[in-house]
Design a protein around this motif. Structure first.
Motif: not given
Length: 252
Positions: A207-210
């Motif tokens: 997961k990267v950011g949102k």
């Protein structure tokens, strides 16, 4: 089935004739029914035994096919949150090719790549006799089922990747594939947000950011099984093709 005795006319027979009584008919019918029931029961048991044997044979056949498939499909790498790793969790794997010199292994793999790829020279980088790297791009080769406004839809992702092979006498080292999976998304109207622009959407490993488009949860759980299986199969199959082809390239 009733037992009948032929007569010219039933009215010609006296009341004390030899016709079986009503109870006799019932007994005959009962005997015949018992016989039929026994036959049906035996036939049913025989059929069940046959079906059981068929299921056993079918299960055995499936197990044999699965074993053959596993034996014939080499698992060089497996995908993790940190990319591909070998079966011993290293960033490379080694294929033993006994009694073949380094220069011949190099030449055979290079010839295999030239045979399997279209215009490989564009992405080919070599150190003569020592190593080969191939950088390639394949369009829409990774289908992933994703949620959309109308349920689930199949989206096909492009793959860009790099494979590297190094050579010693009797050995080929293969570095873990370095890759990126992405697809081009055209702009669309998003109500109050207005129009979105065209963009490339990338499938991340973590997961990267949102972003909701990532393959592994923090605990290692896979979010998209079809993407996970597709990536594992694609690269292991590709490496196997190159290695197999390199072993037969001069057999003509």
């Amino acid at each position: 089935m009733d037992t009948a005795i032929a007569a010219s006319s039933p009215y010609d027979q006296p009341l004390h004739s030899s016709f079986p009584s009503f109870s006799g008919k019932v007994n005959i019918k009962r005997g015949l029914c018992t016989h039929v029931e026994r036959s049906l029961s035996e036939e049913k048991n025989s059929t069940l035994k046959t079906l059981k044997m068929m299921n056993i044979k079918k299960a055995l056949s499936m197990a044999i096919l699965l074993l053959v498939a596993q034996l014939s499909f080499a698992q060089y790498f497996k995908l993790t949150q940190n990319g591909f790793v070998s079966n011993d969790n290293s960033d490379f794997t080694v294929v033993d090719v006994p009694n073949v010199k380094q220069k011949d292994l190099y030449k055979n793999v290079l010839n295999a790549i030239n045979t399997l790829y279209k215009n490989p020279q564009k992405g080919l980088s070599v150190v003569e006799g020592e190593s080969i790297s191939i950088t390639a791009y394949e369009e829409e080769v990774l289908p992933i089922k994703l949620s959309s406004g109308l349920g689930k839809a199949i989206r096909k992702y492009d793959l860009s990747y790099k494979l590297t092979f190094l050579f010693k006498d009797g050995k080929i080292r293969i570095n873990s594939p370095d890759f990126e999976a992405k697809r081009y998304v055209e702009g669309s109207y998003r109500g109050a947000s207005g129009w979105s622009g065209d963009e490339w959407v990338t499938l991340r490993m973590k997961k990267v950011g949102k972003s909701k488009l990532y393959l592994f949860e923090d605990n290692g759980k896979v979010r998209f099984e079809d993407a996970y299986t597709g990536l594992n199969n694609h690269f292991n199959s590709l490496i196997k093709q190159i290695i197999d082809k390199s072993g037969t390239i001069n057999n003509w």
